[in-house]
Write an enzyme that holds these catalytic residues in place. Structure first.
Site, PDB file in Angstrom:
ATOM      1  N   SER A 136       0.853  -1.178   0.000  1.00 34.51           N
ATOM      2  CA  SER A 136       0.000   0.000   0.000  1.00 34.51           C
ATOM      3  C   SER A 136       0.895   1.235   0.000  1.00 34.51           C
ATOM      4  O   SER A 136       1.717   1.406   0.905  1.00 34.51           O
ATOM      5  CB  SER A 136      -0.875  -0.040   1.259  1.00 34.51           C
ATOM      6  OG  SER A 136      -1.608   1.149   1.400  1.00 34.51           O
ATOM      7  N   LYS A 162      -1.212  -1.061  -4.266  1.00 28.12           N
ATOM      8  CA  LYS A 162      -2.397  -0.251  -3.937  1.00 28.12           C
ATOM      9  C   LYS A 162      -1.953   1.189  -3.773  1.00 28.12           C
ATOM     10  O   LYS A 162      -0.984   1.454  -3.061  1.00 28.12           O
ATOM     11  CB  LYS A 162      -3.035  -0.782  -2.647  1.00 28.12           C
ATOM     12  CG  LYS A 162      -4.041   0.148  -2.000  1.00 28.12           C
ATOM     13  CD  LYS A 162      -4.810  -0.568  -0.883  1.00 28.12           C
ATOM     14  CE  LYS A 162      -4.832   0.222   0.398  1.00 28.12           C
ATOM     15  NZ  LYS A 162      -5.550  -0.469   1.494  1.00 28.12           N
ATOM     16  N   LYS A 164      -2.927   5.028  -2.566  1.00 26.43           N
ATOM     17  CA  LYS A 164      -3.844   5.889  -1.833  1.00 26.43           C
ATOM     18  C   LYS A 164      -4.210   7.041  -2.757  1.00 26.43           C
ATOM     19  O   LYS A 164      -3.322   7.632  -3.392  1.00 26.43           O
ATOM     20  CB  LYS A 164      -3.167   6.424  -0.569  1.00 26.43           C
ATOM     21  CG  LYS A 164      -2.880   5.339   0.458  1.00 26.43           C
ATOM     22  CD  LYS A 164      -4.173   4.868   1.092  1.00 26.43           C
ATOM     23  CE  LYS A 164      -3.906   3.893   2.232  1.00 26.43           C
ATOM     24  NZ  LYS A 164      -5.152   3.448   2.873  1.00 26.43           N
ATOM     25  N   ASP A 189      -7.290   3.178  -3.035  1.00 27.14           N
ATOM     26  CA  ASP A 189      -7.980   3.307  -1.747  1.00 27.14           C
ATOM     27  C   ASP A 189      -8.178   4.785  -1.437  1.00 27.14           C
ATOM     28  O   ASP A 189      -7.216   5.530  -1.292  1.00 27.14           O
ATOM     29  CB  ASP A 189      -7.142   2.640  -0.648  1.00 27.14           C
ATOM     30  CG  ASP A 189      -7.834   2.635   0.703  1.00 27.14           C
ATOM     31  OD1 ASP A 189      -8.983   3.132   0.805  1.00 27.14           O
ATOM     32  OD2 ASP A 189      -7.229   2.128   1.676  1.00 27.14           O
ATOM     33  N   GLU A 213     -11.412   1.040  -3.373  1.00 23.86           N
ATOM     34  CA  GLU A 213     -11.688   0.826  -1.949  1.00 23.86           C
ATOM     35  C   GLU A 213     -12.235   2.097  -1.299  1.00 23.86           C
ATOM     36  O   GLU A 213     -11.650   3.170  -1.424  1.00 23.86           O
ATOM     37  CB  GLU A 213     -10.371   0.392  -1.286  1.00 23.86           C
ATOM     38  CG  GLU A 213     -10.454   0.069   0.200  1.00 23.86           C
ATOM     39  CD  GLU A 213      -9.098  -0.439   0.741  1.00 23.86           C
ATOM     40  OE1 GLU A 213      -8.214  -0.819  -0.069  1.00 23.86           O
ATOM     41  OE2 GLU A 213      -8.926  -0.442   1.970  1.00 23.86           O
ATOM     42  N   ASP A 238     -13.931  -0.957   3.220  1.00 27.35           N
ATOM     43  CA  ASP A 238     -13.004  -1.100   4.347  1.00 27.35           C
ATOM     44  C   ASP A 238     -13.694  -0.484   5.576  1.00 27.35           C
ATOM     45  O   ASP A 238     -14.396  -1.175   6.321  1.00 27.35           O
ATOM     46  CB  ASP A 238     -11.675  -0.401   3.990  1.00 27.35           C
ATOM     47  CG  ASP A 238     -10.662  -0.340   5.129  1.00 27.35           C
ATOM     48  OD1 ASP A 238     -10.999  -0.713   6.265  1.00 27.35           O
ATOM     49  OD2 ASP A 238      -9.511   0.107   4.902  1.00 27.35           O
ATOM     50  N   LYS A 262     -10.285  -6.500   8.182  1.00 25.95           N
ATOM     51  CA  LYS A 262      -9.260  -6.177   9.186  1.00 25.95           C
ATOM     52  C   LYS A 262      -9.832  -6.634  10.508  1.00 25.95           C
ATOM     53  O   LYS A 262     -10.884  -6.122  10.940  1.00 25.95           O
ATOM     54  CB  LYS A 262      -9.001  -4.670   9.246  1.00 25.95           C
ATOM     55  CG  LYS A 262      -8.337  -4.096   8.004  1.00 25.95           C
ATOM     56  CD  LYS A 262      -8.149  -2.595   8.121  1.00 25.95           C
ATOM     57  CE  LYS A 262      -7.525  -2.040   6.846  1.00 25.95           C
ATOM     58  NZ  LYS A 262      -7.530  -0.558   6.833  1.00 25.95           N
ATOM     59  N   GLY A 290      -4.424  -4.035   6.099  1.00 25.28           N
ATOM     60  CA  GLY A 290      -3.370  -3.843   7.099  1.00 25.28           C
ATOM     61  C   GLY A 290      -3.526  -2.510   7.800  1.00 25.28           C
ATOM     62  O   GLY A 290      -4.210  -1.609   7.288  1.00 25.28           O
TER      63      GLY A 290
HETATM   64  O1  OSB Z   1      -7.139   2.156   4.625  1.00 26.30           O
HETATM   65  O2  OSB Z   1      -6.150   0.299   4.347  1.00 26.30           O
HETATM   66  C1  OSB Z   1      -6.194   1.421   4.892  1.00 26.30           C
HETATM   67  C2  OSB Z   1      -3.061   1.959   7.037  1.00 26.30           C
HETATM   68  C3  OSB Z   1      -3.588   2.668   8.090  1.00 26.30           C
HETATM   69  C4  OSB Z   1      -4.925   2.995   8.076  1.00 26.30           C
HETATM   70  C5  OSB Z   1      -5.740   2.611   6.997  1.00 26.30           C
HETATM   71  C6  OSB Z   1      -5.218   1.871   5.952  1.00 26.30           C
HETATM   72  C7  OSB Z   1      -3.840   1.573   5.954  1.00 26.30           C
HETATM   73  C8  OSB Z   1      -3.141   0.853   4.876  1.00 26.30           C
HETATM   74  C9  OSB Z   1      -1.861   0.141   5.251  1.00 26.30           C
HETATM   75  O3  OSB Z   1      -3.476   0.909   3.710  1.00 26.30           O
HETATM   76  C10 OSB Z   1      -1.677  -1.210   4.681  1.00 26.30           C
HETATM   77  C11 OSB Z   1      -0.558  -1.970   5.370  1.00 26.30           C
HETATM   78  O4  OSB Z   1      -0.576  -2.146   6.611  1.00 26.30           O
HETATM   79  O5  OSB Z   1       0.363  -2.392   4.668  1.00 26.30           O
HETATM   80 MG    MG Z   2      -8.453   1.097   3.286  1.00 25.82          MG
END
Ligand code: OSB
Ligand code: MG
Length: 371
Positions: A136, A162, A164, A189, A213, A238, A262, A290
């Protein structure tokens, strides 16, 4: 019966190798709450995924500390648990606070499996010995910087990326990434950043994404259901999926065709497994999200992702992608197949560097259960 002797709580700070920027802010270090449970001469560990501020969810490290110390620990003292599967019922009178509950449930699973001498993934019915990795990548200051990050992870062998996104950091970025990497498995995401009227949403179909996402507000299943009917790209939820109840609603409404699971967000491993099963009955694939976990939380995610319906790449990267120094050993490594191997030992299958933790903890407290 699990005979619990003691609960310990630790708070420690870990510095990220790279700042992680999302549509709701930037993290440079993570304040981590860890739970240790003692019982029948063995120990179990759990990590709380709450952050220091209420941005991704309303919980924080401090609310979780409060709820565990002042409400969950007293319930545990008087409890008679046959298995960690009895724990959600025990803490059900506490409204909300899923991440606080999940952290304690995690420690119970680790302890229970270590007492039984079985790896957690086998105990819960896992079907694979390695899970597909993914990475990510946060919002960067410029497109060239993002391309550098993507290139570096693709070179390391990550099979899925992924990105952001947020309004203004989306179509141009995707165009540039697709130009250099036409073939990579790519998903995005938004962490709730879009309004349903945003015209950019209708353009995502051009980029061959695995999924989009959480574009809208965490409470809004309706707008996700509407968008899912308008675009080809699978909509994944999510933040909206906070419990098995909400997962059922989302599935019935067809607000998503993929779920990011999660365990912390949904209130624990038992609830995560329940959501996995609900999605499986409806042939909706899931993957493991994650929360920038240490090796303790990552080991739990790896075990969860061995369940049969985790068929999409997971936000489970190698240990060296996250912190300058982790507190669990051995590190998780990316295999040549772009996977992370499941530890073979009992419970979570990792060891905690407790000396380092005791040295560096900013909070350390214990609750004795001996009656
Ligand atoms: O939205 O998936 C998310 C990390 C902190 C809070 C929200 C998210 C995330 C990640 C991290 O995308 C993914 C990872 O732990 O590798
Ligand atoms: Mg997310």
């Amino acid at each position: 019966m699990i005979s619990l002797e003691k609960l310990e709580l630790f708070v420690t700070k870990l510095t990220l190798k790279h700042p992680f920027r999302t549509s709701f802010g930037e993290e440079r270090e993570r304040k981590v709450l860890l739970v240790k449970l003692w019982g029948s001469g063995k120990e179990g560990w759990g990590e709380c995924v709450a952050a220091s501020g209420p941005w991704y969810s309303y919980e924080t490290v401090d609310t979780a500390l409060h709820v565990i110390r002042d409400f969950i620990a007293p319930m545990l003292r008087d409890a008679e648990l046959e298995s960690p599967r009895d724990f959600p019922g025990l803490v059900a009178p506490i409204r909300g606070h899923p991440m606080a509950k999940a952290a304690v449930e995690a420690a119970l699973w680790d302890l229970y499996c270590r007492l039984k001498g079985v790896p957690l993934w086998q105990e819960i019915g896992g079907v694979r010995e390695e899970v597909t990795s993914g990475v990510s990548i946060g919002i960067q200051s410029s497109i060239p910087e993002l391309l550098d990050r993507v290139r570096s992870f693709v070179t390391q062998g990550y099979p899925r990326v992924k990105l952001k996104i947020k309004p203004g950091w989306d179509l141009e970025v995707l165009k540039a990434v697709r130009e250099e990497f036409p073939e990579i498995k790519l998903q995005v995401d938004a962490n709730c950043a879009y309004s349903p009227e945003d015209p950019a949403l209708l353009e995502f179909d051009r980029f061959g994404l695995l999924l989009l996402e959480q574009p809208f507000h965490y409470d809004d299943l309706l707008e996700h259901a509407r968008l899912a009917r308008r675009i080809e790209t699978p909509v994944c939820l999510d933040e909206s999926i906070v419990s098995p109840h909400r997962a059922r609603e989302a599935l019935e409404l067809r607000a998503c065709s993929v779920i990011n699971i999660k365990q912390g967000r949904v209130g624990g491993l038992s609830a995560a497994i329940r959501i996995h099963d609900l999605a499986r009955e409806r042939e909706v694939p899931v993957w493991c999200g994650g929360m920038l976990e240490t090796g303790i939380g990552r080991a739990l995610n790896v075990a969860l992702a061995t369940l049969p319906n985790f068929t999409l790449p997971n936000d489970i990267s190698a240990t060296d992608r996250y912190f300058q120094q982790d507190i669990a050993h051995p590190p998780f490594r990316l295999t040549s197949r772009g996977t992370i191997s499941v530890p073979k030992g009992p419970g979570l299958g990792i060891e905690v560097d407790e000396e380092k933790l005791r040295r560096e903890a900013t909070v350390h407290l214990g609750v004795n259960f001996r009656r």
